[in-house]
Design a protein around this motif. Sequence first.
Motif, PDB file in Angstrom:
ATOM      1  N   ASP A  58      -6.831 -28.929 -17.779  1.00 38.57           N
ATOM      2  CA  ASP A  58      -7.157 -27.930 -18.793  1.00 38.57           C
ATOM      3  C   ASP A  58      -6.040 -27.923 -19.824  1.00 38.57           C
ATOM      4  OD1 ASP A  58      -8.594 -26.015 -20.165  1.00 38.57           O
ATOM      5  OD2 ASP A  58      -8.377 -24.457 -18.647  1.00 38.57           O
ATOM      6  N   LYS A  90      -3.817 -15.589 -25.844  1.00 37.77           N
ATOM      7  CA  LYS A  90      -4.513 -16.742 -25.261  1.00 37.77           C
ATOM      8  C   LYS A  90      -3.661 -17.360 -24.148  1.00 37.77           C
ATOM      9  CE  LYS A  90      -6.756 -17.885 -29.621  1.00 37.77           C
ATOM     10  NZ  LYS A  90      -6.708 -18.794 -30.772  1.00 37.77           N
ATOM     11  N   ALA A  91      -2.364 -17.426 -24.366  1.00 36.79           N
ATOM     12  CA  ALA A  91      -1.459 -17.994 -23.360  1.00 36.79           C
ATOM     13  C   ALA A  91      -1.475 -17.158 -22.090  1.00 36.79           C
ATOM     14  CB  ALA A  91      -0.041 -18.086 -23.912  1.00 36.79           C
ATOM     15  N   LYS A 100      -5.533 -17.535 -15.573  1.00 39.01           N
ATOM     16  CA  LYS A 100      -6.632 -18.379 -15.107  1.00 39.01           C
ATOM     17  C   LYS A 100      -6.140 -19.492 -14.174  1.00 39.01           C
ATOM     18  CE  LYS A 100     -10.054 -21.598 -17.045  1.00 39.01           C
ATOM     19  NZ  LYS A 100     -10.553 -22.165 -18.307  1.00 39.01           N
ATOM     20  N   HIS A 101      -4.932 -19.993 -14.423  1.00 39.32           N
ATOM     21  CA  HIS A 101      -4.429 -21.147 -13.674  1.00 39.32           C
ATOM     22  C   HIS A 101      -3.264 -20.789 -12.747  1.00 39.32           C
ATOM     23  CE1 HIS A 101      -7.074 -23.880 -15.690  1.00 39.32           C
ATOM     24  NE2 HIS A 101      -6.724 -23.359 -16.852  1.00 39.32           N
ATOM     25  N   ASP A 150      -3.873 -15.238 -20.959  1.00 38.60           N
ATOM     26  CA  ASP A 150      -5.156 -15.460 -20.279  1.00 38.60           C
ATOM     27  C   ASP A 150      -5.173 -16.820 -19.569  1.00 38.60           C
ATOM     28  OD1 ASP A 150      -5.968 -13.006 -21.279  1.00 38.60           O
ATOM     29  OD2 ASP A 150      -7.188 -13.873 -22.902  1.00 38.60           O
ATOM     30  N   PHE A 151      -4.656 -17.846 -20.224  1.00 35.15           N
ATOM     31  CA  PHE A 151      -4.622 -19.194 -19.669  1.00 35.15           C
ATOM     32  C   PHE A 151      -3.761 -19.247 -18.408  1.00 35.15           C
ATOM     33  CE2 PHE A 151      -3.145 -23.593 -19.437  1.00 35.15           C
ATOM     34  CZ  PHE A 151      -4.279 -24.330 -19.749  1.00 35.15           C
ATOM     35  N   ALA A 190      -1.975 -16.498 -30.324  1.00 34.62           N
ATOM     36  CA  ALA A 190      -1.579 -17.522 -29.351  1.00 34.62           C
ATOM     37  C   ALA A 190      -1.017 -16.903 -28.076  1.00 34.62           C
ATOM     38  CB  ALA A 190      -0.563 -18.484 -29.971  1.00 34.62           C
ATOM     39  N   LEU A 194      -4.741 -25.788 -23.566  1.00 36.24           N
ATOM     40  CA  LEU A 194      -4.877 -24.758 -24.594  1.00 36.24           C
ATOM     41  C   LEU A 194      -3.988 -25.155 -25.766  1.00 36.24           C
ATOM     42  CD1 LEU A 194      -5.659 -21.908 -25.693  1.00 36.24           C
ATOM     43  CD2 LEU A 194      -3.620 -21.054 -24.509  1.00 36.24           C
ATOM     44  N   TYR A 214      -0.627 -26.761 -20.835  1.00 38.03           N
ATOM     45  CA  TYR A 214      -1.258 -27.938 -20.243  1.00 38.03           C
ATOM     46  C   TYR A 214      -1.226 -27.847 -18.731  1.00 38.03           C
ATOM     47  CZ  TYR A 214      -1.307 -32.928 -18.899  1.00 38.03           C
ATOM     48  OH  TYR A 214      -1.558 -34.133 -18.314  1.00 38.03           O
ATOM     49  N   SER A 237      -3.133 -23.756 -29.656  1.00 41.31           N
ATOM     50  CA  SER A 237      -3.367 -22.596 -30.511  1.00 41.31           C
ATOM     51  C   SER A 237      -2.397 -22.577 -31.686  1.00 41.31           C
ATOM     52  CB  SER A 237      -3.209 -21.314 -29.683  1.00 41.31           C
ATOM     53  OG  SER A 237      -3.504 -20.186 -30.473  1.00 41.31           O
ATOM     54  N   SER A 289       4.384 -26.567 -21.071  1.00 38.15           N
ATOM     55  CA  SER A 289       4.165 -25.938 -22.374  1.00 38.15           C
ATOM     56  C   SER A 289       4.989 -26.580 -23.476  1.00 38.15           C
ATOM     57  CB  SER A 289       4.509 -24.452 -22.298  1.00 38.15           C
ATOM     58  OG  SER A 289       5.878 -24.277 -22.019  1.00 38.15           O
TER      59      SER A 289
END
Length: 182
Positions: free
Chosen positions: A23, A35-36, A42-43, A38-39, A32, A25, A79, A27, A50
């Motif tokens: 995955d 989003k970071a 998620k992981h 949340d990412f 950003a 991201l 990443y 941005s 990064s």
Amino acid sequence: MADVVFYLNSNDNSALLAWGTFDLLISDHGGALKKADDFITKHKGKYIFSLLGYDLKNEIEYLNSSNKAISEFPDLLLYVPKKVVEINQDKITYIQGYHEEEDQEILFQFTKEQGQDKTNNIVLTPEIPKAKYLEKLAKVKNYLQRGDIYEDTFCQNFVAKDVQIDPVSVYHQLNKKTLAPF
């Protein structure tokens, strides 16, 4: 070669090498950091590498940069690789993902001494001519001596336009010269 590769080399015969996109991201320009967050949530439990760009600071403070961008790096790249290996001396241990035969090529590129120069004598040109650079440096020195500022990082870009490079070869050449401990 893999599309995204992270190689964290300590120059003490140990390193982490990550490749294969699980995955990603990327941005720019606002939002950003959310989003970071949340990412990362998620992981949770996976390795996340990064790249944080200079202009990411604009999301934290009321700042704005008007510097000319000469690269296409995003403000933020997170990443999650399919594979992460730990390299200690000649021992390679998979700490995320598993070994497959096609891994040998990328492992060889990063674990074996690369002697061939593939850059074809690229000429780097300073963006600020020497006389102008020295003039600006004198101003910085004056600001320091007057006490207007107590610290400054005055630097400039050296660029080569319309060239093709082999990033792994360039990395090995730079690393040979600097041997940075990180």
